[in-house]
Design an enzyme around this catalytic site. Structure first.
Site, PDB file in Angstrom:
ATOM      1  N   TYR A  74       6.911  65.084  27.810  1.00 54.13           N
ATOM      2  CA  TYR A  74       7.178  66.073  28.716  1.00 54.13           C
ATOM      3  C   TYR A  74       8.261  66.253  28.468  1.00 54.13           C
ATOM      4  CZ  TYR A  74       2.123  67.608  30.196  1.00 54.13           C
ATOM      5  OH  TYR A  74       1.422  67.580  30.386  1.00 54.13           O
ATOM      6  N   ASN A 134      -1.100  77.057  27.342  1.00 53.18           N
ATOM      7  CA  ASN A 134      -1.425  77.635  25.681  1.00 53.18           C
ATOM      8  C   ASN A 134      -3.163  78.182  25.945  1.00 53.18           C
ATOM      9  OD1 ASN A 134      -1.702  77.415  23.217  1.00 53.18           O
ATOM     10  ND2 ASN A 134      -2.057  75.603  23.778  1.00 53.18           N
ATOM     11  N   CYS A 186      -1.435  71.520  22.426  1.00 49.68           N
ATOM     12  CA  CYS A 186      -0.701  70.834  24.351  1.00 49.68           C
ATOM     13  C   CYS A 186      -1.003  69.454  24.484  1.00 49.68           C
ATOM     14  CB  CYS A 186      -1.049  71.924  25.046  1.00 49.68           C
ATOM     15  SG  CYS A 186      -2.542  72.646  25.346  1.00 49.68           S
ATOM     16  N   HIS A 187      -2.071  68.863  23.588  1.00 51.55           N
ATOM     17  CA  HIS A 187      -3.185  68.029  24.423  1.00 51.55           C
ATOM     18  C   HIS A 187      -1.830  67.121  23.833  1.00 51.55           C
ATOM     19  CE1 HIS A 187      -4.340  68.538  19.850  1.00 51.55           C
ATOM     20  NE2 HIS A 187      -4.675  67.178  20.275  1.00 51.55           N
ATOM     21  N   GLU A 192      -6.669  61.580  17.153  1.00 54.12           N
ATOM     22  CA  GLU A 192      -6.007  61.808  16.107  1.00 54.12           C
ATOM     23  C   GLU A 192      -4.986  60.463  16.004  1.00 54.12           C
ATOM     24  OE1 GLU A 192      -4.795  66.465  16.942  1.00 54.12           O
ATOM     25  OE2 GLU A 192      -3.635  64.579  18.225  1.00 54.12           O
TER      26      GLU A 192
END
Length: 173
Positions: A107, A130, A138-139, A165
């Site tokens: 963050y 979001n 946002c993940h 990812e």
């Protein structure tokens, strides 16, 4: 209010059903891991919220979700999204789209990426508000301690996304 109906469709993904709501121009208004479109409509800004939604057999955004699930984690990058709020949140959502797959931010790092390094709580709020999960990733933002932090769709979904990812992210040049 939108004069034309929005459309929605749901597709199965490994972490669960994923639903997308699009405006008449196929721009994503909301998305998330639910089969219930009524869970998504309240997160659409009131200026964009459709008066009604219709089920669609196919939406182009879902093709990109299928490509993402198949391993092309950059497939979601160009999907058009429309969200509204104040200037910081709108900017932060655009900045979220620049966080590379496989390279999550904290963050604090995300706040710095937004040009406001002291605005860690505001950056976290941008993630929490979001409406277009996955397409505005946002993940990809973690707690300062490296923990998952929160996620509207649950930390197991966030963990799956991050692991997926990491396994499929393009190697930086």
């Amino acid at each position: 209010m939108t004069a034309s109906p929005a459309r929605f469709a749901t597709v199965d993904t490994p972490p669960g059903p994923f639903t997308v709501v699009v405006g008449p121009d196929d721009v994503v208004l909301a998305s998330g891991w639910t089969a219930d479109v009524s869970e998504l409509l309240p997160v659409v800004h009131r200026a964009l919220r459709p008066t009604w939604v219709e089920a669609a057999e196919h939406l182009p955004a879902l093709d990109k979700v299928a490509e993402f699930v198949a391993g092309d984690v950059t497939a979601i990058d160009g999907v058009p999204v429309r969200q509204r709020s104040g200037p910081f949140l709108e900017d932060a959502w655009e900045v979220l789209r620049t966080v590379p797959a496989g390279e999550p931010d904290t963050y604090a790092a995300f706040a710095a990426r937004c040009g406001r390094p002291a605005a860690v709580r505001a950056a976290a709020n941008a993630c929490a508000r979001n409406a277009a999960a996955l397409f505005v990733p946002c993940h990809r933002v973690l707690g300062s301690d490296g923990g998952l932090g929160g996620f509207r769709w649950g930390t197991p979904v966030k963990r799956w996304l991050l692991d997926h990812e990491a396994a499929h992210a393009p190697v930086p040049a």
